[in-house]
Design an enzyme around this catalytic site. Structure first.
Site, mmCIF file in Angstrom:
data_model
loop_
_atom_site.group_PDB
_atom_site.id
_atom_site.type_symbol
_atom_site.label_atom_id
_atom_site.label_comp_id
_atom_site.label_asym_id
_atom_site.label_seq_id
_atom_site.Cartn_x
_atom_site.Cartn_y
_atom_site.Cartn_z
ATOM 1 N N TYR A 1 0.834 -1.207 0.000
ATOM 2 C CA TYR A 1 0.000 0.000 0.000
ATOM 3 C C TYR A 1 0.863 1.249 0.000
ATOM 4 O O TYR A 1 2.001 1.246 0.459
ATOM 5 C CB TYR A 1 -0.922 0.037 1.225
ATOM 6 N N PHE B 1 2.209 9.538 3.758
ATOM 7 C CA PHE B 1 2.593 9.369 5.159
ATOM 8 C C PHE B 1 3.169 7.985 5.436
ATOM 9 O O PHE B 1 3.838 7.774 6.442
ATOM 10 C CB PHE B 1 1.420 9.654 6.107
ATOM 11 N N ASP B 2 2.969 7.030 4.532
ATOM 12 C CA ASP B 2 3.529 5.698 4.758
ATOM 13 C C ASP B 2 3.430 4.883 3.476
ATOM 14 O O ASP B 2 2.558 5.121 2.629
ATOM 15 C CB ASP B 2 2.773 4.983 5.883
ATOM 16 N N ILE C 1 -7.144 -0.502 11.522
ATOM 17 C CA ILE C 1 -8.180 0.501 11.776
ATOM 18 C C ILE C 1 -9.505 0.046 11.150
ATOM 19 O O ILE C 1 -9.518 -0.681 10.149
ATOM 20 C CB ILE C 1 -7.760 1.878 11.235
ATOM 21 N N TYR D 1 -7.700 7.239 12.399
ATOM 22 C CA TYR D 1 -6.957 7.524 13.628
ATOM 23 C C TYR D 1 -7.565 8.663 14.448
ATOM 24 O O TYR D 1 -6.920 9.190 15.346
ATOM 25 C CB TYR D 1 -5.492 7.816 13.288
ATOM 26 N N PHE E 1 -5.751 4.970 0.977
ATOM 27 C CA PHE E 1 -4.859 3.826 0.834
ATOM 28 C C PHE E 1 -5.023 3.246 -0.577
ATOM 29 O O PHE E 1 -6.126 2.833 -0.954
ATOM 30 C CB PHE E 1 -5.172 2.742 1.864
#
Length: 574
Positions: free
Chosen positions: A289, A299-300, A319, A345, A361
């Site tokens: 992802y 962010f990731d 999540i 989050y 995502f």
């Protein structure tokens, strides 16, 4: 801060302005035209390049000024009070000369004005301040203009090509802004705090003008929102950074947008033509992802770690939005999952994820399985004569291609140019492979799919097989050597001699050494009278057989020690 709903505070104490109503005459106000009285002299000392609006009668203005006599002596200054002079133009609140001199001015324009006595304080003057019949000079800098009929002005200077959704009443938004006055003076900036301003829209959490100015924005859009003071902080200002009666300009960049009623959204990017199985709650997934915010900020990424993200779904390991968004995927599928913050989050965020952030995502499903899965065997070809089937103990030679479910090749005996050889059921391969090679005939071709708990498990094989990976083996069986009955490493094909010990003890000394024993066993195998278990080290089998017969471990076997299988159930050598 400057964006919150306005609050009331006590009015400031009256300023000791010169241009107040001292003698029944008014202090300065705007007229209809530049220098409408021929004796009024106006010099435009500085005019801005852009002038979207000029002062008209009825407008409210905020300006700084310095008032002097012709000899240069200063009699008044707004700068000394650190406060602009705020007044309506054309409504009798200013001396006539100033009323006329302000008309037509732009914000940030500077004018030098000479006002004759008849348009100022005339023959009476102002006791102790302005002598009778005084010519007055004013150096004026206009800071602000607005009118009671003004509305919020919105100017969009950048709009993204795609705008699937715009801000509506009750939406929650995250945006950056610079807040300035009309003259460009910065009074606040979220950029300086390096933190977005996060708020609901249209429910009174913002000043009215901002509530209205944000409506209809797209994520990624940038706009200027100009707000008159009566839709901002009004006569009192905010008591800190924003003076009373100030027009405000917000340069806004919208980063994020959601509604508390939102669920996740799923957009399928690539769906394989053949999808034999879709993920369900309780499955274990491996996927790659990229995680971004709505404005595209990364962010990731699992790709940056060169490792899939591996997790159970539907059981709270991820999540809630991802738990839901990963249901129903196919192996090889690519989809986009948009997760609102209450399913992500939340208000607090995490790590690089700010509070109240919508998450995007882009996922690629590599494989999935369920802990209850067994192997899957698909036979693609079986020869006409397929009567001899592989079983435990058989010695097999076969070729294979090993790959992941996404088609990534891990290993291939064809590429190495040699077969892989094992004894079935001896623990020489992973359990799933052992199961997949059963009941196969020579020449058969099959595909065996092995879940990780029957393969290499969570650990995988470092540098070769990822942890928790489902494996696919395309197999062709080339040779099968029948094994011995379970528990045997050597069997007789003929009747066993009644004088077996004497045959082995060729020198007749009543003792058999390892050399004699080994020579005899190999001779029986060579003649076809006996058979060793295929696929194992023959010398090691013979040595173990001898050791089992040498019960007192003195390096030789006597007639008293020597026993056959049926005579000694716990030994399987003879």
């Amino acid at each position: 801060m400057a964006l919150g709903a306005r609050g009331r505070r006590p009015p400031p104490p009256p300023l000791l302005l010169l241009l107040l109503w001292v003698t029944g005459q008014a202090a300065p106000v705007a007229g209809l035209g530049l220098g409408s009285d021929p004796e009024l002299q106006i010099e435009r000392r500085s005019v801005p390049d852009e002038c979207p609006r000029t002062v008209r009668s009825g407008d409210f203005v905020r300006y700084h000024y310095v008032g002097t006599f012709p000899d240069g002596h200063k009699f008044d200054s707004s700068y000394d009070r650190d406060s602009t002079f705020n007044v309506f133009v054309g409504k009798g609140q200013l001396i006539a000369g100033m009323d006329q001199a302000l008309v037509g001015m732009c914000v940030n324009e500077r004018r030098f004005v000479k006002i004759p006595p008849k348009l100022a304080y005339g023959s009476e003057g102002v006791s102790g301040v302005i002598p009778p019949d005084s010519v007055l000079h004013f150096d004026v800098l206009l800071m602000d203009i607005w009118n009671s009929e003004d509305q919020v002005q919105v100017h969009t200077y950048f709009k993204p090509p795609s705008c699937p959704r715009t801000i509506q009443v009750s939406d929650f938004v995250r945006y950056h802004y610079n807040g300035t006055f009309l003259d460009g003076t910065l009074f606040d900036s979220s950029h300086n705090r390096m933190k977005t301003y996060d708020t609901y829209v249209g429910i009174g959490w913002l000043i009215p003008g901002m509530d209205k100015g944000l409506l209809g924005m797209c994520v990624g859009e940038k706009r200027l929102i100009t707000i008159p003071p009566f839709l901002a902080y009004g006569e009192d200002g905010d008591g800190k950074d924003i003076p009373g009666q100030a027009s405000l300009v917000f340069d806004v960049a919208l980063l994020d947008l959601h509604n508390p009623k939102d669920g996740i959204s799923v957009e399928n990017k690539v769906v394989p033509e053949h999808c034999e199985r879709r993920s369900q709650s309780g499955d274990f997934l491996r996927y790659h992802y990229n995680g971004t915010l709505l404005d595209g900020t990364l962010f990731d990424s699992s790709y940056s770690r060169n490792r899939t993200f591996d997790t159970y779904i539907g059981q709270g390991y991820v999540i809630p939005g991802m738990d839901e968004g990963l249901l129903g995927v196919c192996i090889g599928e690519k989809r986009r999952i948009v997760v609102p913050p209450h399913l992500g989050y939340g208000e607090d965020g995490r790590g690089k994820i700010p509070g109240s952030a919508v998450l995007v995502f882009d996922i690629h499903v590599i494989d999935f399985h369920n802990p209850s899965d067994s192997i899957s065997v698909t036979s693609h070809y079986r020869p006409p004569d397929c009567s001899v089937l592989s079983k435990k103990g058989d010695y097999l030679k076969y070729h294979y291609n090993a790959s992941l479910l996404d088609g990534t090749l891990l290993d291939s005996t064809w590429n190495l140019g040699k077969t892989y050889n094992i004894v079935l059921g001896s623990g020489q391969v992973v359990l799933g492979m052992d199961m997949g090679l059963r009941e196969m005939c020579v020449g058969e071709k099959r595909t065996v799919i092995i879940p990780p708990h029957l393969g290499y498990g969570e650990a995988g094989v470092d540098g070769e097989v990822p942890g928790s990976a489902v494996l696919v083996f395309d197999i062709e069986l080339l040779e099968l050597v029948a094994g011995l009955p379970e528990g045997y490493m050597f069997i007789w094909n003929d009747e066993v001699s009644s004088n077996l010990f004497e045959e082995i003890d060729k020198d007749g000394n009543g003792e058999v050494l390892l050399e004699e024993f080994s020579e005899y066993i190999h001779a029986q195998v060579a003649s076809g009278r006996g058979k060793l278990a295929p696929g194992f080290d023959a010398e090691m089998i013979v040595k173990n057989m001898f050791t089992n017969q040498d019960r007192n471990a003195d390096g030789k076997v006597t007639a008293e020690e020597f026993k056959l299988k049926d005579q000694e159930a716990k030994h399987d050598e003879l």
